[in-house]
Design an enzyme around this catalytic site. Structure first.
Site, mmCIF file in Angstrom:
data_model
loop_
_atom_site.group_PDB
_atom_site.id
_atom_site.type_symbol
_atom_site.label_atom_id
_atom_site.label_comp_id
_atom_site.label_asym_id
_atom_site.label_seq_id
_atom_site.Cartn_x
_atom_site.Cartn_y
_atom_site.Cartn_z
ATOM 1 N N THR A 35 0.830 -1.205 0.000
ATOM 2 C CA THR A 35 0.000 0.000 0.000
ATOM 3 C C THR A 35 0.864 1.253 0.000
ATOM 4 O O THR A 35 0.461 2.305 -0.488
ATOM 5 C CB THR A 35 -0.913 -0.011 1.245
ATOM 6 O OG1 THR A 35 -1.690 -1.213 1.207
ATOM 7 C CG2 THR A 35 -1.826 1.191 1.297
ATOM 8 N N TYR A 54 7.181 -11.760 3.793
ATOM 9 C CA TYR A 54 5.999 -11.049 3.311
ATOM 10 C C TYR A 54 5.396 -11.887 2.177
ATOM 11 O O TYR A 54 5.844 -11.807 1.039
ATOM 12 C CB TYR A 54 6.455 -9.682 2.809
ATOM 13 C CG TYR A 54 5.396 -8.678 2.469
ATOM 14 C CD1 TYR A 54 4.050 -8.975 2.498
ATOM 15 C CD2 TYR A 54 5.761 -7.379 2.116
ATOM 16 C CE1 TYR A 54 3.107 -8.031 2.175
ATOM 17 C CE2 TYR A 54 4.825 -6.422 1.802
ATOM 18 C CZ TYR A 54 3.505 -6.753 1.825
ATOM 19 O OH TYR A 54 2.572 -5.805 1.502
ATOM 20 N N LYS A 102 4.104 -12.693 7.425
ATOM 21 C CA LYS A 102 2.857 -11.989 7.111
ATOM 22 C C LYS A 102 2.225 -12.767 5.980
ATOM 23 O O LYS A 102 2.736 -12.788 4.861
ATOM 24 C CB LYS A 102 3.211 -10.572 6.655
ATOM 25 C CG LYS A 102 2.098 -9.750 6.046
ATOM 26 C CD LYS A 102 2.689 -8.388 5.604
ATOM 27 C CE LYS A 102 1.662 -7.390 5.105
ATOM 28 N NZ LYS A 102 1.037 -7.749 3.853
#
Lengths: 297, 297
Positions: free
Chosen positions: B48, B135, B163
């Site tokens: 993001t 990630y 994550k």
């Protein structure tokens, strides 16, 4: 139809050191072999040419090395980038260096919408003045061009062809028909994906964007001429003979196999850019055996 | 367990101009709001935060702006790059700037093997000294971490968490169990994907890596505290209330919605990096209506 999109377009690797500095002497050697073989065009800095992993400065060095050696053979240049403004600069560089056209893929991180890809292409074309070929490569970009998006883009002056992944046989005829129905007459429809390309060339595909052709242009030219000259039997026989190479491409990826092959041929000992690893010893031995058995040239 | 991987990790956008120059004043404003709300950590330059679209120099500018404002709140920093050597430099920069850990995604163009991703992670960790969180973001990288690869990486000192994308309910319990079975005791298992995260937090997920939390930290904290404090009824009620926002995220993407929301709040008029387009007027109006109806904070 621009001649650069017909026949065999050969895509060499771009040898570079571990820091991403291009070995221009090796580029000259690889491109010189393709020019001497009289391929129909050269696809510099394609996916196999690791364009995505090279800086703008290094891509310019590769261009400056390749273009003079290519001589009369038109050079298509990968100009893809994640950002639109960067792709514009890369396309400007390619135009300034004398490229015949750019190959633009829908490189993405955040998945893109069709409108975003349309704007990206039109902007890069308009701001560079470089003729662009749509580079539909869902295996790397994860964006898939619909016939409707190809239709919209093919109406834009300066967007002059499309490189699609070859559908598995017998899908070539249907894929070609779906695109032919929406693009202007004569708009070139070329194909990549070496192991599936023969049938779509026989069905009327205009160009083969070829990874194996980047190292073995004579073998790739023989297949191309047979398929496009109407000798489907000969084309299929040549393709069947290459099946052991295609099997390695499918298993290990054509890029990794081509780096190993270039090393085995003594053309360059460069490795792919990390994180991509060179093939291990046993895979490399299988590549060497296959090259020997097939006697490619 | 490192506290930076527990609870709410809020991921702001990184406002920048059309040329990719980061608006450091806007970064300070966004990060300052999160620090004031006392989120458990801040995820700077996540997906993001458009890390993939920003140069190394601009990512450093964003770091230098954010870290002092974050104060005591630990900052996780996206350090992903296509090339291993570039990811190493980005991780070194993050460590030098004072980041608590790096978030490393398996960014790819040529599809990567598990061994390649393993080497990439271990190299970036070893050469930077920065603790790294895996990630796993298949929606952008198209690489999917298997439990076996997570197991291998979790054994490496300096790789300190993961994550994962939240599985759709009711898959959270099974996903957590599959990872818990292979990682060392206490290895933090966090989740992204705002619209699916509530159930996996209730099931015992350690952290919420939250896009909406990047702008609405109080709302996200309330949900996190309820879910992790054992009040599943309250967490589900808060989540159900947010469904109109999740519907917009699913339809328009959370990134594009967050840019529109930041504009509507008057925090920044920055647009996403092209080729990503800002939402059109009607979509933006729907975002404005939804924000108003939900009274987020």
């Amino acid at each position: 139809m621009p001649t650069q999109f017909k026949g065999l377009s050969a895509f060499p690797i771009t040898p570079a050191d571990p820091k991403g500095r291009v070995d221009t002497a090796a580029v000259e050697k690889l491109v010189g072999r393709l020019a001497a073989a009289k391929v129909d065009s050269i696809g510099l800095l394609g996916s196999t040419g690791t364009y995505a992993y090279l800086s703008r400065a290094e891509r310019r060095r590769a261009l400056d090395a390749a273009l003079p050696v290519a001589g009369d053979v038109p050079v298509l240049v990968g100009v893809g980038a994640l950002r639109t403004d960067e792709a514009v600069k890369l396309a400007q560089d390619a135009k300034a260096a004398g490229a015949a056209a750019g190959l633009l893929a829908a490189v993405s991180y955040t998945p893109l919408t069709e409108d975003e890809v349309y704007e990206h292409f039109v902007t890069v074309q308009r701001e560079s003045g470089l003729p662009l070929c749509i580079y539909d490569n869902p295996g790397t970009t994860h964006f898939r061009f619909t016939p409707e998006l190809v239709r919209r883009l093919s109406r834009h002056e300066g967007i002059v062809g499309v490189k699609s992944p070859s559908p598995e046989a017998p899908g070539g005829t249907a894929h070609l028909a779906a695109l032919r129905a929406v693009v202007p007459e004569g708009f070139p429809l070329g194909y990549s994906g070496d192991w599936n390309v023969t049938e779509v060339l026989i069905a009327g595909g205009d160009a083969w964007f070829s990874v194996m052709g980047g190292l073995f242009p004579h073998t790739a030219l023989a297949l191309t001429r047979a398929a496009q000259g109407g000798d489907a039997t000969e084309a299929r026989a040549l393709n069947a003979r290459l099946e052991p190479l295609w099997a390695l491409f499918r298993e290990l990826s054509s890029l990794r196999v081509m780096y190993a092959a270039a090393g085995i041929l003594g053309l360059t000992q460069a490795e792919p850019p990390r994180p991509i690893l060179p093939l291990g010893e046993s895979a490399r031995a299988r590549v060497a055996e296959t090259l020997k058995a097939l006697n490619l040239s």
